[in-house]
Design an enzyme around this catalytic site. Structure first.
Site, PDB file in Angstrom:
ATOM      1  N   SER A  52      -5.190  -1.132  -7.603  1.00  0.00           N
ATOM      2  CA  SER A  52      -5.657   0.477  -7.570  1.00  0.00           C
ATOM      3  C   SER A  52      -5.310   1.666  -6.837  1.00  0.00           C
ATOM      4  O   SER A  52      -4.864   2.637  -7.125  1.00  0.00           O
ATOM      5  CB  SER A  52      -7.090   0.442  -7.849  1.00  0.00           C
ATOM      6  OG  SER A  52      -7.817  -0.309  -6.929  1.00  0.00           O
ATOM      7  N   ASP A  55     -18.033  -1.220   4.401  1.00  0.00           N
ATOM      8  CA  ASP A  55     -18.844  -1.559   3.077  1.00  0.00           C
ATOM      9  C   ASP A  55     -18.964  -0.513   2.318  1.00  0.00           C
ATOM     10  O   ASP A  55     -19.039   0.520   2.283  1.00  0.00           O
ATOM     11  CB  ASP A  55     -19.986  -2.041   3.475  1.00  0.00           C
ATOM     12  CG  ASP A  55     -20.862  -2.549   2.312  1.00  0.00           C
ATOM     13  OD1 ASP A  55     -20.541  -3.444   1.746  1.00  0.00           O
ATOM     14  OD2 ASP A  55     -21.862  -1.727   1.905  1.00  0.00           O
ATOM     15  N   HIS A  66      -6.696  -0.602 -15.184  1.00  0.00           N
ATOM     16  CA  HIS A  66      -5.632   0.452 -14.444  1.00  0.00           C
ATOM     17  C   HIS A  66      -5.242   1.394 -15.398  1.00  0.00           C
ATOM     18  O   HIS A  66      -4.737   2.278 -15.078  1.00  0.00           O
ATOM     19  CB  HIS A  66      -4.558  -0.400 -13.949  1.00  0.00           C
ATOM     20  CG  HIS A  66      -5.046  -1.434 -12.752  1.00  0.00           C
ATOM     21  ND1 HIS A  66      -4.465  -2.535 -12.262  1.00  0.00           N
ATOM     22  CD2 HIS A  66      -5.870  -1.239 -11.873  1.00  0.00           C
ATOM     23  CE1 HIS A  66      -4.888  -3.169 -11.185  1.00  0.00           C
ATOM     24  NE2 HIS A  66      -5.938  -2.261 -10.669  1.00  0.00           N
ATOM     25  N   ASP A 123     -15.077  -0.953  -7.968  1.00  0.00           N
ATOM     26  CA  ASP A 123     -14.624  -2.352  -8.730  1.00  0.00           C
ATOM     27  C   ASP A 123     -14.872  -3.434  -7.839  1.00  0.00           C
ATOM     28  O   ASP A 123     -13.965  -4.212  -7.072  1.00  0.00           O
ATOM     29  CB  ASP A 123     -12.947  -2.152  -8.775  1.00  0.00           C
ATOM     30  CG  ASP A 123     -12.385  -3.150  -9.304  1.00  0.00           C
ATOM     31  OD1 ASP A 123     -12.933  -3.789 -10.237  1.00  0.00           O
ATOM     32  OD2 ASP A 123     -11.182  -3.532  -9.172  1.00  0.00           O
ATOM     33  N   HIS A 134     -13.569  -0.418  -3.651  1.00  0.00           N
ATOM     34  CA  HIS A 134     -13.291  -1.858  -3.462  1.00  0.00           C
ATOM     35  C   HIS A 134     -11.735  -2.134  -3.788  1.00  0.00           C
ATOM     36  O   HIS A 134     -11.350  -2.176  -4.917  1.00  0.00           O
ATOM     37  CB  HIS A 134     -13.923  -2.793  -4.286  1.00  0.00           C
ATOM     38  CG  HIS A 134     -15.513  -2.869  -4.250  1.00  0.00           C
ATOM     39  ND1 HIS A 134     -16.250  -1.688  -4.659  1.00  0.00           N
ATOM     40  CD2 HIS A 134     -16.390  -3.517  -3.764  1.00  0.00           C
ATOM     41  CE1 HIS A 134     -17.532  -1.854  -4.436  1.00  0.00           C
ATOM     42  NE2 HIS A 134     -17.609  -3.057  -4.045  1.00  0.00           N
TER      43      HIS A 134
END
Ligand SMILES: C[S@@+](CC[C@H](N)C(=O)[O-])C[C@H]1O[C@@H](n2cnc3c(N)ncnc32)[C@H](O)[C@@H]1O
Length: 272
Positions: A91, A134, A18, A155, A41
């Protein structure tokens, strides 16, 4: 899909990821033109560290817990945002906290509960699109983004043994569609062999301008432990090589336990 990020939110690896993410977004915002960020992600978006899974593992105490009171200057921007945003921001929340009026964020999250939490968080927010999609498929479908400048954060949870191979393939797919984009991919360092193989694949991929920033809490000899982590960056913004080392050094100083083999390193994999 068993991985739940809530157990690990705010740990040393999240802090590294981060802190670099905040630097990357700010670097792209040095120019006034708007940016797009794709968070492939995304997780749940924010985490209560005082209850539930995060409280049970207590991993955050060895991470953000050590930074909040008296953050070193190199981490001031990241820690300031964490304080300002309330619950520990994942995030998507950190990125959203940095967006300017014309910047855009797209997030993908497959886990139904985390996806629902994320959708709720950004309901009615015109700057953010939340997909239950996805990640690997999204790299083909959502790139290049509009505006056509920006960052892709990858990620994955590394549950599958071939996740680094999938990451390498995903980076190639994404880069082929968005060659000017900055791509940042987080990876765990448990032991060296899988990371070396990943680097070799990336070096043979044809992708230019590739650098990795790594943080090691100890010599990566025990493959059952998360001994360190890295961020592979394609098309790093100007001054990444110069401004990232002080961030890594500050993380190591506060989060390391002076174990043998600890360190921070910038590894240039492919030149511009
Ligand atoms: C490490 S966590 C993400 C943490 C988040 N990026 C942050 O920094 O706060 C990985 C997330 O990816 C999700 N996930 C796993 N496989 C996925 C896939 N193929 N596509 C999209 N999301 C996926 C998991 O449910 C999990 O929430």
């Amino acid at each position: 899909m068993n991985y739940r990020h809530a157990f690990h939110a705010g740990n040393f690896a999240d802090c590294m990821k981060h802190a670099l993410l905040v630097w990357l977004v700010r670097a792209l915002q040095r120019k006034p033109a708007p940016i797009s960020v794709l968070d492939t992600h995304a997780g749940a978006g924010a985490y209560d560290l005082s209850a539930g899974p995060a409280e049970r593992t207590g991993e955050w105490r060895g991470g953000i817990g050590r930074l909040l009171d008296d953050p070193p200057p190199a981490l001031g921007d990241y820690v300031g945002l964490v304080r300002q945003l309330g619950l520990y921001p994942g995030s998507p929340a950190l990125i959203r906290g940095l967006l300017r009026p014309d910047d855009r964020l797209a997030c993908c999250e497959l886990h139904p509960e985390d996806h629902t939490a994320l959708r709720r968080r950004f309901a009615g927010d015109p700057a953010v699109a939340v997909h239950r999609r996805d990640a690997w498929e999204a790299l083909g479908a959502l790139l290049p983004p509009q505006p056509r400048r920006g960052l892709v954060l990858l990620d994955p949870p590394y549950e599958a043994p071939d996740e680094l191979d999938r990451l390498a393939a995903g980076l190639s797919t994404g880069w082929a569609r968005f060659r000017t984009g900055v791509f940042a991919a987080w990876y765990p360092i448990k032991h060296r062999a899988p990371v070396r193989a990943f680097f070799a694949t990336m070096q043979q991929s044809g992708i230019r301008d590739l650098v990795a920033a790594e943080l090691l809490l100890r010599e990566p000899l025990d493959p059952t432990r998360l001994n360190g982590c890295g961020m592979l960056v394609i098309n790093p913004p100007y001054r990444f090589d110069a401004e990232t080392p002080p961030i890594l050094a500050a993380l190591l100083d506060r989060l390391g336990a002076r174990e043998p083999g600890e360190g921070a390193e910038m590894i240039r994999l492919v030149d511009e």
